[in-house]
Design a protein around this motif. Structure first.
Motif, PDB file in Angstrom:
ATOM      1  N   GLU A  43       0.810  -1.223   0.000  1.00  0.00           N
ATOM      2  CA  GLU A  43       0.000   0.000   0.000  1.00  0.00           C
ATOM      3  C   GLU A  43       0.843   1.273   0.000  1.00  0.00           C
ATOM      4  O   GLU A  43       0.303   2.374  -0.047  1.00  0.00           O
ATOM      5  CB  GLU A  43      -0.944   0.002   1.202  1.00  0.00           C
ATOM      6  CG  GLU A  43      -2.034  -1.063   1.109  1.00  0.00           C
ATOM      7  CD  GLU A  43      -2.915  -0.910  -0.129  1.00  0.00           C
ATOM      8  OE1 GLU A  43      -3.304   0.218  -0.453  1.00  0.00           O
ATOM      9  OE2 GLU A  43      -3.193  -1.944  -0.778  1.00  0.00           O
ATOM     10  N   GLU A  44       2.155   1.122   0.062  1.00  0.00           N
ATOM     11  CA  GLU A  44       3.044   2.291   0.087  1.00  0.00           C
ATOM     12  C   GLU A  44       3.050   2.988  -1.276  1.00  0.00           C
ATOM     13  O   GLU A  44       3.166   2.338  -2.319  1.00  0.00           O
ATOM     14  CB  GLU A  44       4.460   1.831   0.438  1.00  0.00           C
ATOM     15  CG  GLU A  44       5.460   2.952   0.540  1.00  0.00           C
ATOM     16  CD  GLU A  44       6.860   2.440   0.835  1.00  0.00           C
ATOM     17  OE1 GLU A  44       7.788   2.828   0.113  1.00  0.00           O
ATOM     18  OE2 GLU A  44       6.997   1.637   1.783  1.00  0.00           O
ATOM     19  N   TYR A  45       2.921   4.300  -1.237  1.00  0.00           N
ATOM     20  CA  TYR A  45       2.919   5.104  -2.465  1.00  0.00           C
ATOM     21  C   TYR A  45       4.249   5.811  -2.665  1.00  0.00           C
ATOM     22  O   TYR A  45       4.984   6.065  -1.710  1.00  0.00           O
ATOM     23  CB  TYR A  45       1.802   6.159  -2.417  1.00  0.00           C
ATOM     24  CG  TYR A  45       0.457   5.606  -2.834  1.00  0.00           C
ATOM     25  CD1 TYR A  45      -0.015   5.794  -4.125  1.00  0.00           C
ATOM     26  CD2 TYR A  45      -0.325   4.892  -1.941  1.00  0.00           C
ATOM     27  CE1 TYR A  45      -1.240   5.283  -4.521  1.00  0.00           C
ATOM     28  CE2 TYR A  45      -1.557   4.377  -2.319  1.00  0.00           C
ATOM     29  CZ  TYR A  45      -2.014   4.578  -3.614  1.00  0.00           C
ATOM     30  OH  TYR A  45      -3.222   4.069  -3.996  1.00  0.00           O
ATOM     31  N   LEU A  46       4.535   6.119  -3.920  1.00  0.00           N
ATOM     32  CA  LEU A  46       5.694   6.954  -4.239  1.00  0.00           C
ATOM     33  C   LEU A  46       5.539   8.299  -3.542  1.00  0.00           C
ATOM     34  O   LEU A  46       4.408   8.699  -3.228  1.00  0.00           O
ATOM     35  CB  LEU A  46       5.763   7.186  -5.753  1.00  0.00           C
ATOM     36  CG  LEU A  46       6.000   5.959  -6.628  1.00  0.00           C
ATOM     37  CD1 LEU A  46       5.810   6.316  -8.100  1.00  0.00           C
ATOM     38  CD2 LEU A  46       7.396   5.421  -6.398  1.00  0.00           C
ATOM     39  N   SER A  48       5.410  11.131  -4.736  1.00  0.00           N
ATOM     40  CA  SER A  48       4.480  11.973  -5.508  1.00  0.00           C
ATOM     41  C   SER A  48       3.025  11.605  -5.224  1.00  0.00           C
ATOM     42  O   SER A  48       2.119  12.384  -5.525  1.00  0.00           O
ATOM     43  CB  SER A  48       4.744  11.823  -7.004  1.00  0.00           C
ATOM     44  OG  SER A  48       4.427  10.498  -7.417  1.00  0.00           O
ATOM     45  N   GLY A  49       2.806  10.400  -4.686  1.00  0.00           N
ATOM     46  CA  GLY A  49       1.450   9.948  -4.394  1.00  0.00           C
ATOM     47  C   GLY A  49       0.707   9.453  -5.623  1.00  0.00           C
ATOM     48  O   GLY A  49      -0.471   9.123  -5.562  1.00  0.00           O
ATOM     49  N   SER A  50       1.404   9.366  -6.747  1.00  0.00           N
ATOM     50  CA  SER A  50       0.748   9.029  -8.008  1.00  0.00           C
ATOM     51  C   SER A  50       0.572   7.536  -8.248  1.00  0.00           C
ATOM     52  O   SER A  50      -0.286   7.129  -9.017  1.00  0.00           O
ATOM     53  CB  SER A  50       1.527   9.630  -9.177  1.00  0.00           C
ATOM     54  OG  SER A  50       2.829   9.068  -9.222  1.00  0.00           O
ATOM     55  N   GLN A  51       1.399   6.715  -7.603  1.00  0.00           N
ATOM     56  CA  GLN A  51       1.357   5.283  -7.876  1.00  0.00           C
ATOM     57  C   GLN A  51       1.948   4.528  -6.692  1.00  0.00           C
ATOM     58  O   GLN A  51       2.808   5.046  -5.977  1.00  0.00           O
ATOM     59  CB  GLN A  51       2.176   4.999  -9.144  1.00  0.00           C
ATOM     60  CG  GLN A  51       2.004   3.614  -9.710  1.00  0.00           C
ATOM     61  CD  GLN A  51       2.811   3.427 -10.992  1.00  0.00           C
ATOM     62  OE1 GLN A  51       3.876   4.013 -11.161  1.00  0.00           O
ATOM     63  NE2 GLN A  51       2.315   2.604 -11.897  1.00  0.00           N
ATOM     64  N   LYS A  52       1.501   3.283  -6.539  1.00  0.00           N
ATOM     65  CA  LYS A  52       2.071   2.450  -5.483  1.00  0.00           C
ATOM     66  C   LYS A  52       3.511   2.100  -5.849  1.00  0.00           C
ATOM     67  O   LYS A  52       3.826   1.802  -6.995  1.00  0.00           O
ATOM     68  CB  LYS A  52       1.227   1.199  -5.286  1.00  0.00           C
ATOM     69  CG  LYS A  52      -0.137   1.522  -4.680  1.00  0.00           C
ATOM     70  CD  LYS A  52      -0.947   0.287  -4.455  1.00  0.00           C
ATOM     71  CE  LYS A  52      -2.290   0.679  -3.844  1.00  0.00           C
ATOM     72  NZ  LYS A  52      -3.146  -0.494  -3.640  1.00  0.00           N
ATOM     73  N   THR A  53       4.379   2.150  -4.852  1.00  0.00           N
ATOM     74  CA  THR A  53       5.818   1.988  -5.055  1.00  0.00           C
ATOM     75  C   THR A  53       6.181   0.655  -5.695  1.00  0.00           C
ATOM     76  O   THR A  53       6.921   0.616  -6.680  1.00  0.00           O
ATOM     77  CB  THR A  53       6.568   2.148  -3.720  1.00  0.00           C
ATOM     78  OG1 THR A  53       6.235   3.423  -3.164  1.00  0.00           O
ATOM     79  CG2 THR A  53       8.066   2.056  -3.887  1.00  0.00           C
ATOM     80  N   TYR A  55       4.359  -1.497  -7.416  1.00  0.00           N
ATOM     81  CA  TYR A  55       3.831  -1.586  -8.782  1.00  0.00           C
ATOM     82  C   TYR A  55       4.728  -0.790  -9.731  1.00  0.00           C
ATOM     83  O   TYR A  55       5.083  -1.253 -10.813  1.00  0.00           O
ATOM     84  CB  TYR A  55       2.411  -1.032  -8.842  1.00  0.00           C
ATOM     85  CG  TYR A  55       1.378  -1.892  -8.159  1.00  0.00           C
ATOM     86  CD1 TYR A  55       0.254  -2.342  -8.834  1.00  0.00           C
ATOM     87  CD2 TYR A  55       1.517  -2.255  -6.825  1.00  0.00           C
ATOM     88  CE1 TYR A  55      -0.698  -3.135  -8.198  1.00  0.00           C
ATOM     89  CE2 TYR A  55       0.580  -3.044  -6.176  1.00  0.00           C
ATOM     90  CZ  TYR A  55      -0.536  -3.484  -6.878  1.00  0.00           C
ATOM     91  OH  TYR A  55      -1.464  -4.266  -6.249  1.00  0.00           O
ATOM     92  N   ASN A  56       5.115   0.398  -9.320  1.00  0.00           N
ATOM     93  CA  ASN A  56       5.971   1.254 -10.126  1.00  0.00           C
ATOM     94  C   ASN A  56       7.289   0.560 -10.438  1.00  0.00           C
ATOM     95  O   ASN A  56       7.765   0.565 -11.582  1.00  0.00           O
ATOM     96  CB  ASN A  56       6.207   2.579  -9.389  1.00  0.00           C
ATOM     97  CG  ASN A  56       7.170   3.478 -10.107  1.00  0.00           C
ATOM     98  OD1 ASN A  56       8.386   3.385  -9.908  1.00  0.00           O
ATOM     99  ND2 ASN A  56       6.647   4.366 -10.931  1.00  0.00           N
TER     100      ASN A  56
END
Length: 121
Positions: A43-46, A48-53, A55-56
């Motif tokens: 559930e952790e996001y980058l 920037s908040g734009s995408q999950k870390t 997955y990115n």
């Protein structure tokens, strides 16, 4: 701990070496188990908040493997390993990283094209 995208590349390739077709969501699920990630990590996001870390990072690993010709997209979100990908695994590399990928002319060509496109923008 969420691995960096280069640390994802070898397990990514190993997990699709059966030459079957995989979806991006399938490989994410497989790699989630491979790296023993927790729900919190998933559930952790980058920043920037734009995408999950995670997955990115999987998407970046996939992009670089594709640029090197080690996987091929068959249609949107569906891919499989190539003969070149199998050949790399047969050499039993300790890791797959950008340094290793730079030995493939197609990778250098892809990276060069991307740099040119970015400069034009």
């Amino acid at each position: 701990m969420i691995p960096d995208f280069q640390s994802i590349m070898l397990p990514f390739l190993k997990n699709i070496q059966d030459e079957k077709e995989y979806s991006t969501s399938e490989i994410i699920e497989i790699l989630t188990r491979e790296f023993n990630l927790t729900e919190d990590e998933l559930e952790e996001y980058l920043p920037s908040g734009s995408q999950k870390t995670f997955y990115n990072r999987v998407f970046w690993a996939k992009a670089h493997l594709k640029m090197a010709g080690l996987i091929i997209n068959l249609r949107r979100g569906i891919f499989k390993i190539t003969k070149e990908g199998i050949d790399v695994l047969k050499k039993n590399p300790e890791k797959i990283n950008l340094k290793l990928l730079k030995q493939f002319p197609i990778y250098l060509e892809s990276v060069g094209k991307q740099k040119e496109e970015n400069l034009e923008k």
